[in-house]
Design a protein around this motif. Structure first.
Motif, short mmCIF file in Angstrom:
data_model
loop_
_atom_site.label_atom_id
_atom_site.label_comp_id
_atom_site.label_asym_id
_atom_site.label_seq_id
_atom_site.Cartn_x
_atom_site.Cartn_y
_atom_site.Cartn_z
N GLU A 81 -4.38 8.32 4.97
CA GLU A 81 -4.17 8.34 6.42
C GLU A 81 -4.43 9.73 6.98
OE1 GLU A 81 -0.67 6.03 7.58
OE2 GLU A 81 -1.93 4.33 7.02
N ALA A 87 0.43 4.79 1.62
CA ALA A 87 -0.45 5.27 2.69
C ALA A 87 -0.07 6.68 3.15
CB ALA A 87 -0.37 4.29 3.87
N PRO A 88 -0.24 7.64 2.27
CA PRO A 88 0.19 9.00 2.63
C PRO A 88 -0.77 9.69 3.60
CG PRO A 88 -0.89 9.03 0.50
CD PRO A 88 -0.82 7.59 0.92
N SER A 89 -0.23 10.60 4.38
CA SER A 89 -1.06 11.49 5.18
C SER A 89 -1.21 12.77 4.37
CB SER A 89 -0.36 11.82 6.49
OG SER A 89 -0.06 10.63 7.16
N GLU A 147 11.90 6.91 9.10
CA GLU A 147 11.60 7.53 10.40
C GLU A 147 10.67 6.65 11.25
OE1 GLU A 147 10.57 8.62 7.49
OE2 GLU A 147 8.52 9.41 7.55
N TRP A 148 10.03 5.66 10.64
CA TRP A 148 9.13 4.79 11.38
C TRP A 148 9.82 3.56 11.97
CZ3 TRP A 148 5.02 7.14 12.76
CH2 TRP A 148 4.41 8.06 11.92
N VAL A 183 6.01 -0.67 2.95
CA VAL A 183 7.10 0.19 2.49
C VAL A 183 6.83 1.56 3.10
CG1 VAL A 183 8.20 1.25 0.49
CG2 VAL A 183 7.20 -1.04 0.28
N ARG A 184 7.73 2.03 3.94
CA ARG A 184 7.49 3.35 4.54
C ARG A 184 8.82 4.01 4.90
NH1 ARG A 184 5.02 1.29 10.40
NH2 ARG A 184 6.97 0.38 11.13
N ARG A 186 0.83 -1.20 0.00
CA ARG A 186 0.00 0.00 0.00
C ARG A 186 0.85 1.24 0.00
NH1 ARG A 186 2.30 1.59 4.10
NH2 ARG A 186 1.78 1.08 6.23
N TYR A 208 -1.41 6.92 14.63
CA TYR A 208 -0.81 6.22 13.48
C TYR A 208 -0.53 4.76 13.82
CZ TYR A 208 2.62 4.26 10.40
OH TYR A 208 3.27 3.39 9.57
N1 GLU Z 1 0.88 8.07 6.86
C1 GLU Z 1 2.23 7.72 7.09
C2 GLU Z 1 3.13 8.78 6.52
O1 GLU Z 1 2.70 9.49 5.63
C3 GLU Z 1 2.52 6.45 6.34
C4 GLU Z 1 3.53 5.57 6.89
C5 GLU Z 1 3.21 4.19 6.36
O2 GLU Z 1 3.29 4.01 5.14
O3 GLU Z 1 2.84 3.35 7.15
O4 GLU Z 1 4.23 8.93 6.97
#
Ligand code: GLU
Length: 554
Positions: free
Chosen positions: A74, A40-42, A255-256, A251-252, A38, A234
């Motif tokens: 997101e 998954a942008p904020s 920083e996570w 894939v992110r 996915r 989150y």
């Molecule tokens: N919404 C998070 C961001 O934009 C996404 C991180 C993810 O892909 O889990 O940083």
């Protein structure tokens, strides 16, 4: 009071159970090895090159494995939501042909694992939070922002680890009765996860890009549901959504990565398997002033935001290739061996992504792009150029629409050969290199770039003689050149470069000096694509007109 009763008190309207959702979102029926990924942008900012890299990697992973690529909005940080950001995400994905298999947009849901907008998944999150409260793995926390600040200040001063854990997690041991009493009294609360981790134990996991990573176990009681809008944080949404949407690979941004121990604990609390992680590297660039390598910056570097590439008119596929070039060290080789394959057949390998950072470089993009444009058919290039002009430059759009045939002929000069010209790195660079083909552009200030021969009378007589006595539109390129050499010789120029070099004082100039004169009168420039072709497009009348302009303006 039991924890179940406390959960009922907090969520009286939640009647569904996790088992209901498991049924609603069953494991996906996909071929062995298919990846479910996915983007998954904020929507808290406009898509940048780092987001683009995530999107492209995801797309490759899904397509090359017959998997699924879905888009999840997101939007749980509603205070930071930027207007237009969601529209821009959809625009960019469409523009680059990275259309997700599943998404939700403007009221339309495509796919069976939605809603794909987090703010519409409240009931789901609440069901999951309720479950954790009921089993004693989450609790209402009544600490006020002021109290949390005091804790932080104390921890900072006494050099303790910052956060709500252990004895600082003051509400974790409240009995359900005590908690219920405070809730009924109207006190504000968030829901925190009740961690069972031990900071002194190691947590090891294998990131597909970064390799084996070691962190202390999570022991923080992080908020999983906020007070006020009751949206999830989150961390919690990640766990719930990626489980129910059956994501196999996350894939992110890097920083996570330090949150993985927490995410692991959350997945474990539900008895779920963790997805695989690919934490992407930072995008770096060489600072043009200092020469040092630094993180690309949305504030300082226009190329950091995705607007840039569209405004400049970079071909879609060149941008994607440039992104993959920095994302995977073996992409360039793959591209050389598979020049015509679609990018998504590239077997993206997380291991071949530099863990320390991906160096982005506009010159590299320009090269890829020049190469790409040089291989396009003139007709197709014209169409792309026209599309670009339509949204970016009305004057150019009008001009090239009016002179469609001539524009295509011009774009076709020295194209479709083994070594085509590589003039253009993007569509916006075409006009500055072709303006002279349009008569409308000749009524402004002109700079004639003559080189050796600058004498006005001499130039005039060369052109006059040539256009009246030598030029014939039917001549082949060889015939055309033979005639030019003939006239040049007659006027005291040497047609043979070797003879000229041996005795240059004996002549007014060489054949190259002679053709430069013609080129400059007709285009003002001393370097252009093949002059014969330019003359063919211009034709005798327009060439005479340009000679008249030269007489007036030089
Ligand atoms: N919404 C998070 C961001 O934009 C996404 C991180 C993810 O892909 O889990 O940083």
């Amino acid at each position: 009071m039991t924890t179940q009763e406390l959960a009922d008190l907090i969520f009286p309207n939640i009647t569904k159970t996790i088992a209901d959702y498991e049924k609603e979102y069953p494991a996906r029926n996909l071929p062995e090895g298919a990846k479910v990924v996915r983007y998954a942008p904020s929507p808290t900012g406009f898509m940048h090159i780092g987001n683009m890299m995530s999107a492209v990697i995801n797309y490759c992973l899904a397509k090359s494995s017959n998997g699924i690529f879905f888009l999840r909005n997101e939007d749980t940080d509603q205070a930071r939501t930027v207007e237009g950001a969601v529209d821009f995400i959809h625009h960019i994905l469409n523009y680059y042909h990275l259309t997700p298999d599943e998404y939700e947009y403007q009221g339309k849901i495509v796919g069976n694992y939605g809603p794909y907008i987090q703010s519409e998944r409240m009931e789901i999150y609440h069901t999951f939070v309720k479950y954790l409260i009921s089993i004693g793995r989450a609790y209402p926390c009544f600490l006020t922002p002021e109290e949390i600040n005091e804790i932080r200040e104390y921890q900072t001063k006494s050099k303790k680890r910052i956060g709500i854990y252990g004895k600082y997690a003051k509400c974790r041991d409240l009995t359900p009765d005590e908690a219920a009493k405070r809730i009924k009294a109207g006190e504000k609360f968030v829901i925190r996860f009740k961690s069972e981790g031990d900071f002194n134990r190691k947590f090891i996991f294998e990131d597909l890009t970064q390799g084996k990573i070691e962190f202390p176990e999570n022991d923080l009681d992080v908020p999983i549901m906020k007070s006020g809008d009751l949206l999830p944080t989150y961390h919690f949404a990640h766990v719930v959504d990626d489980h129910l949407m059956r994501t196999t690979h996350v894939v992110r941004g890097g920083e996570w990565m330090s949150s993985v121990p927490l995410h692991y604990e959350l997945f474990k609390a539900f008895g779920y398997k963790m997805p695989k992680y690919i934490h992407t590297s930072l995008i770096l660039k060489k600072d043009s002033e200092t020469g040092t390598i630094r993180k690309i910056s949305k504030r300082k570097d226009p190329e950091a935001l995705m607007f840039f590439y569209e405004e400049k008119g970079y071909p879609v596929m060149a941008v994607i290739d440039a992104v993959l070039t920095i994302a995977n060290s073996n992409f360039e080789e793959w591209r050389t061996n598979n020049p015509d394959k679609p990018f998504y057949e590239f077997p993206f390998s997380p291991k071949k992504m530099s863990p320390s950072g991906a160096l982005f470089d506009l010159d590299k993009l320009d090269n890829i792009s020049k190469n790409y444009i040089s291989k396009m058919r003139a007709q197709d290039l014209y169409q792309e150029y026209l599309n670009w002009a339509k949204t970016n430059n009305e004057d150019i759009y009008n001009l090239i629409s009016k002179y469609k045939e001539d524009t295509i002929k011009f774009l076709n000069i020295e194209r479709e050969s083994k070594k085509p010209r590589k003039d253009y790195e993007n569509y916006s660079s075409i006009f500055p290199k072709s303006w002279y083909m349009y008569d409308e552009e000749w009524n402004k200030d002109l700079t004639y770039e003559f080189l050796k021969i600058t004498n006005k009378e001499e130039i005039e007589s060369i052109m006059k003689d040539y256009l009246t006595n030598y030029y014939n539109a039917k001549d082949t390129q060889d015939e055309w050149f033979t005639k030019i050499k003939e006239l040049a010789t007659k006027m005291g120029y040497q047609a043979d470069m070797k003879l000229y070099k041996e005795n240059h004082d004996a002549y007014k100039g060489s054949i190259a000096d002679f053709t430069t004169v013609m080129r400059v009168v007709l285009t003002t420039l001393n370097m252009t694509p093949n002059l014969y072709d330019i003359m063919q497009i211009l034709g005798p009348e327009r060439m005479l007109k340009r000679l008249a302009i030269f007489k007036e303006k030089y």
